[in-house]
Design an enzyme around this catalytic site. Structure first.
Site, short mmCIF file in Angstrom:
data_model
loop_
_atom_site.label_atom_id
_atom_site.label_comp_id
_atom_site.label_asym_id
_atom_site.label_seq_id
_atom_site.Cartn_x
_atom_site.Cartn_y
_atom_site.Cartn_z
N ASP A 173 0.88 -1.20 0.05
CA ASP A 173 -0.01 -0.20 -0.23
C ASP A 173 0.85 1.47 0.08
O ASP A 173 0.45 2.30 -0.70
CB ASP A 173 -1.11 0.16 1.12
CG ASP A 173 -2.01 -1.10 1.14
OD1 ASP A 173 -2.27 -1.65 -0.03
OD2 ASP A 173 -2.81 -1.17 2.16
N GLU B 64 1.14 -1.15 5.30
CA GLU B 64 -0.19 -1.12 4.94
C GLU B 64 -1.28 -0.43 5.32
O GLU B 64 -1.25 -0.04 6.82
CB GLU B 64 -0.70 -2.82 5.22
CG GLU B 64 0.22 -3.84 4.57
CD GLU B 64 -0.17 -3.58 3.16
OE1 GLU B 64 -1.46 -3.79 2.78
OE2 GLU B 64 0.79 -3.47 2.29
N LYS C 38 -5.10 0.06 6.29
CA LYS C 38 -6.36 -0.66 6.50
C LYS C 38 -7.23 0.03 7.24
O LYS C 38 -7.16 1.07 7.75
CB LYS C 38 -6.04 -2.01 7.25
CG LYS C 38 -5.10 -2.78 6.66
CD LYS C 38 -5.54 -3.17 5.22
CE LYS C 38 -4.52 -3.89 4.22
NZ LYS C 38 -5.08 -3.52 2.81
#
Length: 249
Positions: free
Chosen positions: A81, A112, A114
Site C-alpha cells: 500500500d 499497509e 487498512k
C-alpha cells in the site's frame, strides 16, 4: 508573574494545530467509508489519503507510493500500500500509471493502510512486510576523491500498519499487543490507529502513545528513525543489467 514564567514556552497552539491535522484525516477516512460503497475503491481512496500525509511530513529525499518491490534476481514482493523509498539516488522501474516497481535497495519502509487494526489485518501486514524483506539487496562501493567507501550493509527495512481505529474494546491494549507480529520478517515496527493511538518499537520495546496527537507523534518518531538509518546502499546496477544479458531470455 516572574520573568521565568513569562519566558516559559507556549506549545499549546502547536499541539492544537497538530491534533487538527489528525482530526482532518479522521474525517476524510470516515467520509470515504460512508460515501463509497465499493470496498476496493474505499481502500484505494484511504491509501491516497495516507500517502498525502506521509508526503507532506517527510522530507523530499523520501518518496511514498503504492507499488511492488523487486530485486536483481527477478523476485517481486506482494503489492504494498505505501512504500517509503529513496527518491534521490534510485529511479523506479517499469512504472504503470500510479503503480511503481521499486528496487529493493531503495526501500526504507513499507506500510499497509487498512480500515482498522485486528488480528487478521496485523497478520496480513506482517506477511506483506515479509514479502519485501526476503528480497535480495545489492550494495557496491562508492568512489570518492581519496579512494572508495566500502559497500554499505543493507539496513533492516521498517514495516508498519496505519488505520482509522483499532477493533478491540481495549484499543491498543493487551489484545493488540498479543496479536502484534514482533519477530522475524513479519515484524511490524510501528503504526497508527487514529482513534486509539500509535505504537513503535524504536527504543527496543513496543511503546504505545494515547490518541491525542498520535498521528504527528507517529510521523515524527518515524522521521527520527529514518534519519538514523541514513542513506540507502549504492545499488549494483550491473546485477540488474545481468537480467537483460541472461541466456534464459
Amino acid at each position: 508573574m516572574t520573568e521565568r514564567a513569562q519566558e516559559a514556552p507556549d506549545t499549546a497552539w502547536l499541539r492544537s494545530a497538530f491534533m487538527g491535522v489528525q482530526e482532518e484525516l479522521v474525517l476524510k477516512l470516515k467520509l470515504a467509508s460512508s460515501s463509497i460503497g465499493h470496498a476496493p475503491t474505499i481502500g484505494s481512496v484511504n491509501e491516497d489519503h495516507w500517502i498525502t500525509v506521509f508526503r507532506t511530513y517527510l522530507p523530499k529525499r523520501y518518496e511514498v507510493a503504492t507499488g511492488f518491490v523487486i530485486d536483481s534476481r527477478g523476485a517481486r514482493s506482494d503489492q504494498i500500500d505505501l512504500v517509503i523509498y529513496d527518491k534521490h539516488f534510485t529511479p523506479t522501474l517499469l512504472d504503470q500509471q500510479s503503480h511503481r516497481y521499486i528496487p529493493a535497495e531503495a526501500v526504507y519502509a513499507v506500510f499497509e493502510a487498512k480500515p482498522h487494526f485486528d488480528k487478521d489485518y496485523l497478520k496480513y501486514a506482517g506477511e506483506k512486510a515479509a514479502s519485501v524483506r526476503k528480497l535480495h539487496r545489492t550494495s557496491v562501493s562508492i568512489a570518492h576523491a581519496g579512494g572508495k567507501y566500502a559497500p554499505k550493509k543493507p539496513f533492516p527495512i521498517l514495516a508498519g500498519i496505519v488505520a482509522a481505529r483499532a477493533s478491540w474494546a481495549d484499543g491498543l491494549g493487551k489484545s493488540f499487543s498479543g496479536n502484534l507480529p514482533t519477530s522475524g520478517n513479519n515484524e511490524l515496527n510501528c503504526g497508527c490507529a487514529l482513534d486509539h493511538g500509535a505504537f513503535d518499537d524504536f527504543d527496543g520495546n513496543v511503546n504505545v502513545t494515547p490518541r491525542d496527537g498520535a498521528l504527528i507523534y507517529f510521523l515524527f518518531r518515524l522521521l527520527g528513525r529514518l534519519q538514523s538509518i541514513g542513506s540507502v546502499p549504492a545499488i549494483d546496477w550491473s546485477a540488474y543489467a545481468g537480467i537483460i544479458d541472461s541466456d534464459t531470455l
